[in-house]
Scaffold this motif. Structure first.
Motif, mmCIF file in Angstrom:
data_model
loop_
_atom_site.group_PDB
_atom_site.id
_atom_site.type_symbol
_atom_site.label_atom_id
_atom_site.label_comp_id
_atom_site.label_asym_id
_atom_site.label_seq_id
_atom_site.Cartn_x
_atom_site.Cartn_y
_atom_site.Cartn_z
ATOM 1 N N SER A 9 -9.421 -41.091 19.608
ATOM 2 C CA SER A 9 -8.711 -41.164 20.883
ATOM 3 C C SER A 9 -9.401 -42.226 21.731
ATOM 4 O O SER A 9 -10.252 -42.968 21.237
ATOM 5 N N ILE A 87 -9.486 -32.668 26.581
ATOM 6 C CA ILE A 87 -8.160 -32.948 26.019
ATOM 7 C C ILE A 87 -8.281 -33.822 24.781
ATOM 8 O O ILE A 87 -7.657 -33.546 23.743
ATOM 9 N N ASP A 88 -9.089 -34.880 24.857
ATOM 10 C CA ASP A 88 -9.237 -35.791 23.723
ATOM 11 C C ASP A 88 -9.874 -35.099 22.525
ATOM 12 O O ASP A 88 -9.425 -35.264 21.390
ATOM 13 N N THR A 90 -9.925 -31.842 21.802
ATOM 14 C CA THR A 90 -8.992 -30.848 21.275
ATOM 15 C C THR A 90 -7.878 -31.513 20.464
ATOM 16 O O THR A 90 -7.539 -31.053 19.377
ATOM 17 N N ARG A 91 -7.345 -32.600 20.975
ATOM 18 C CA ARG A 91 -6.266 -33.308 20.283
ATOM 19 C C ARG A 91 -6.770 -33.881 18.953
ATOM 20 O O ARG A 91 -6.093 -33.761 17.927
ATOM 21 N N CYS A 92 -7.945 -34.481 18.949
ATOM 22 C CA CYS A 92 -8.490 -35.056 17.711
ATOM 23 C C CYS A 92 -8.774 -33.977 16.678
ATOM 24 O O CYS A 92 -8.469 -34.141 15.493
ATOM 25 N N ALA A 94 -7.310 -31.081 16.415
ATOM 26 C CA ALA A 94 -6.017 -30.575 15.927
ATOM 27 C C ALA A 94 -5.436 -31.505 14.876
ATOM 28 O O ALA A 94 -4.911 -31.062 13.853
ATOM 29 N N ARG A 95 -5.533 -32.829 15.101
ATOM 30 C CA ARG A 95 -5.006 -33.789 14.134
ATOM 31 C C ARG A 95 -5.786 -33.737 12.830
ATOM 32 O O ARG A 95 -5.200 -33.785 11.744
ATOM 33 N N SER A 98 -4.857 -30.529 10.959
ATOM 34 C CA SER A 98 -3.499 -30.572 10.411
ATOM 35 C C SER A 98 -3.450 -31.458 9.174
ATOM 36 O O SER A 98 -2.688 -31.178 8.256
#
Length: 102
Positions: A9, A87-88, A90-92, A94-95, A98
């Motif tokens: 990110s 936020i960054d 958590t998003r990383c 999650a990616r 997945s």
């Protein structure tokens, strides 16, 4: 981290490896942080490291048992707020998780 998956990110890059050669089994997930001098002086680097360490604690339970997670801070992390780092990260994560399922 030449093995595993990576997601990035604006402020952080996350590397996750489920199994690493030489890792001691049953010790639980391990987390490491890389904050280079490009981020800022020692005071700034330590502040970024403390924030990331606190944020990563929230995600330890969701990692596989023998996982190795490396969080690399980018220079933009020095000016980022705690909420932006959260936020960054958590998003990383999650990616990366997945990609592991796919």
């Amino acid at each position: 981290m030449r093995v595993g998956r990576r997601a990035g990110s604006r402020t952080v890059v996350v590397h996750l490896a489920d199994e690493v050669a030489g890792a001691v089994g049953g010790s639980g997930p391990r987390i490491g942080f890389v904050v280079s001098k490009a981020v800022g002086n020692a005071v700034v680097r330590n502040r970024v490291k403390r924030r990331l360490r606190h944020l990563a604690r929230e995600h330890v339970s969701s990692l596989p048992g023998s996982a190795v997670l490396v969080v690399r801070a980018l220079p933009a992390a020095a000016a980022a707020s705690y909420a932006e780092l959260s936020i960054d990260l958590t998003r990383c994560l999650a990616r990366v998780r997945s990609e592991a399922r796919a």
